[in-house]
Design a protein around this motif. Structure first.
Motif, PDB file in Angstrom:
ATOM      1  N   UNK A  14       7.698   8.860  -1.895  1.00  0.00           N
ATOM      2  CA  UNK A  14       8.587   9.616  -1.003  1.00  0.00           C
ATOM      3  C   UNK A  14       8.541   9.057   0.411  1.00  0.00           C
ATOM      4  N   UNK A  15       7.344   8.789   0.905  1.00  0.00           N
ATOM      5  CA  UNK A  15       7.208   8.282   2.266  1.00  0.00           C
ATOM      6  C   UNK A  15       7.749   6.855   2.366  1.00  0.00           C
ATOM      7  N   UNK A  68      18.166  13.523  -6.174  1.00  0.00           N
ATOM      8  CA  UNK A  68      17.928  14.548  -5.161  1.00  0.00           C
ATOM      9  C   UNK A  68      17.452  13.923  -3.848  1.00  0.00           C
ATOM     10  N   UNK A  69      16.606  12.888  -3.948  1.00  0.00           N
ATOM     11  CA  UNK A  69      16.166  12.200  -2.728  1.00  0.00           C
ATOM     12  C   UNK A  69      17.368  11.599  -2.004  1.00  0.00           C
ATOM     13  N   UNK A  70      18.272  10.996  -2.772  1.00  0.00           N
ATOM     14  CA  UNK A  70      19.464  10.412  -2.151  1.00  0.00           C
ATOM     15  C   UNK A  70      20.265  11.480  -1.420  1.00  0.00           C
ATOM     16  N   UNK A  71      20.338  12.683  -2.006  1.00  0.00           N
ATOM     17  CA  UNK A  71      21.040  13.787  -1.355  1.00  0.00           C
ATOM     18  C   UNK A  71      20.361  14.187  -0.052  1.00  0.00           C
ATOM     19  N   UNK A  72      19.043  14.209  -0.054  1.00  0.00           N
ATOM     20  CA  UNK A  72      18.315  14.559   1.175  1.00  0.00           C
ATOM     21  C   UNK A  72      18.486  13.481   2.238  1.00  0.00           C
ATOM     22  N   UNK A 106       0.820  -1.206   0.000  1.00  0.00           N
ATOM     23  CA  UNK A 106       0.000   0.000   0.000  1.00  0.00           C
ATOM     24  C   UNK A 106       0.855   1.258   0.000  1.00  0.00           C
ATOM     25  N   UNK A 107       1.908   1.285   0.829  1.00  0.00           N
ATOM     26  CA  UNK A 107       2.731   2.494   0.904  1.00  0.00           C
ATOM     27  C   UNK A 107       3.593   2.641  -0.347  1.00  0.00           C
ATOM     28  N   UNK A 108       4.009   1.504  -0.921  1.00  0.00           N
ATOM     29  CA  UNK A 108       4.826   1.549  -2.142  1.00  0.00           C
ATOM     30  C   UNK A 108       4.025   2.144  -3.297  1.00  0.00           C
TER      31      UNK A 108
END
Length: 363
Positions: free
Chosen positions: A48-49, A310-314, A41-43
């Motif tokens: 992002x979450x 960018x997510x990896x950077x965050x 469900x979350x996937x």
């Protein structure tokens, strides 16, 4: 002549007449099966979450998934959707069905708290995590009221209305997530900060999704804001209003940043893995809001997204921030607080509801 033997009918034992369903965490489903369904469900529901959730330790991650699954399913039931989208071949649900759908959510949630099977894995998952972590019916009702606001087509008129909406659809979820991460229900200060983070996430989403919400005949910009900008009802997406719309989005992001900064004070009290995961999510959602503000009038020409790099950077930045664990003191705390919002909710009274048709016995 032998006498015929008289046969006296024997009453069946009560258990043979009526069997009661035993109360069991998760409605009797296996924990492994519920966790797997929740992971799916979350996937599907929030990339992002889901990315941020992988940073939790295993037990916390699974509990976060179980809670998310309930939130996602309630949202879909309230809106008559499937993972945020109308079912293929079916028109969107109208308000006339809202009462029945909301009543179903409350009935299923009540059964989940009682440990009774619901025939809905997401509700059984919620019953399980509620039992494991001590989530309360009051916490659940605060979240359900957010689904109710959306299902009934409610729109904010004032800043206080916007705060109320953000609390119910996200701040109250933040409170539950904090409890799932181990924050005691008596730790009001940390729960207040968790509420701030949920509100920050929602403000970012509202700023990003203005065009999509308008296409679905929804608007979460307070009517008073539109009046201040001299925008006619339902006309805020017209090209000649893009400048004013960008100003209102920047106003949303300004509120977001205050709540985001306040939330970091509470995040500092979490265990390292939870702190890392929450800070990663905060950085990703914060980046969405700030990108909307940076694009100005062009913010809704294409949907704002955060790419993998960018997510990896965050995530990397969140690691070092969690390791250092010295959040700066905010310049100013948010205008909206959990306490003041709840006072406003009590003063405003219940949401106006359409008539509720009775549910069939088999529902």
């Amino acid at each position: 002549m032998a006498r015929a033997r008289r046969i006296v009918p024997r009453m069946l034992a009560p258990s043979r007449i009526l069997r009661t369903t035993p109360a069991q965490p998760g409605g009797g489903r296996s924990r492994e099966a519920l966790v797997e369904r929740a992971r799916e469900a979350i996937e599907q529901g929030s990339r992002s979450f889901h990315t941020a959730s992988m940073l939790f330790d295993r037990e916390t991650r699974e509990r976060v998934w179980l809670l998310y699954a309930w939130c996602r399913r309630c949202d879909d039931l309230a809106d008559g959707q499937d993972h945020g989208r109308p079912p293929e071949g079916h028109p969107p649900q109208d308000l006339g069905d809202a009462g029945k759908r909301l009543r179903a959510i409350r009935l299923l949630t009540g059964r989940a708290f009682d440990g009774l099977p619901t025939a809905e894995p997401a509700f059984d998952a919620f019953g399980l995590v509620a039992r494991e972590c001590g989530l309360t019916r009051e916490m659940a009702e605060d979240v359900i009221m957010g689904f109710e606001l959306d299902a009934l087509g409610w729109r904010p008129r004032t800043d206080a209305d916007l705060a109320r909406y953000c609390y119910h659809v996200a701040g109250a979820v933040g409170v539950m997530m904090a409890v799932v991460m181990g924050v005691p229900g008596s730790d009001s200060e940390t729960l207040d900060r968790a509420c701030d983070l949920g509100i920050a996430f929602q403000l970012s989403n509202i700023a990003r999704d203005i065009a999509e919400d308008d296409a679905a005949d929804r608007c979460y910009l307070p009517i008073e804001w539109l009046v201040e900008q001299d925008i006619e009802p339902g006309q805020h997406m017209k090209p000649h209003h893009r400048g004013e719309l960008a100003a209102m989005a920047a106003r949303l992001v300004g509120h977001m940043e205050r709540h985001e900064a306040a939330a970091r004070l509470g995040v500092a009290r979490l265990p390292f893995r939870s702190r890392w995961a929450v800070l990663a999510a905060a950085r990703i959602y914060g980046a969405i809001g700030r990108e909307v503000r940076a694009r100005g009038p062009a913010a809704w020409d294409r949907r704002v997204t955060i790419g993998r790099r960018e997510k990896a950077g965050h995530i990397a930045g969140a690691f070092w921030e969690a390791l250092k664990n010295r959040p700066p003191e905010p310049d100013a705390m948010p205008e909206w607080t959990r306490g003041s919002i709840l006072i406003d909710v009590r003063m405003a009274g219940p949401i106006a509801k359409p008539p509720m048709d009775p549910l069939p016995d088999d529902e």
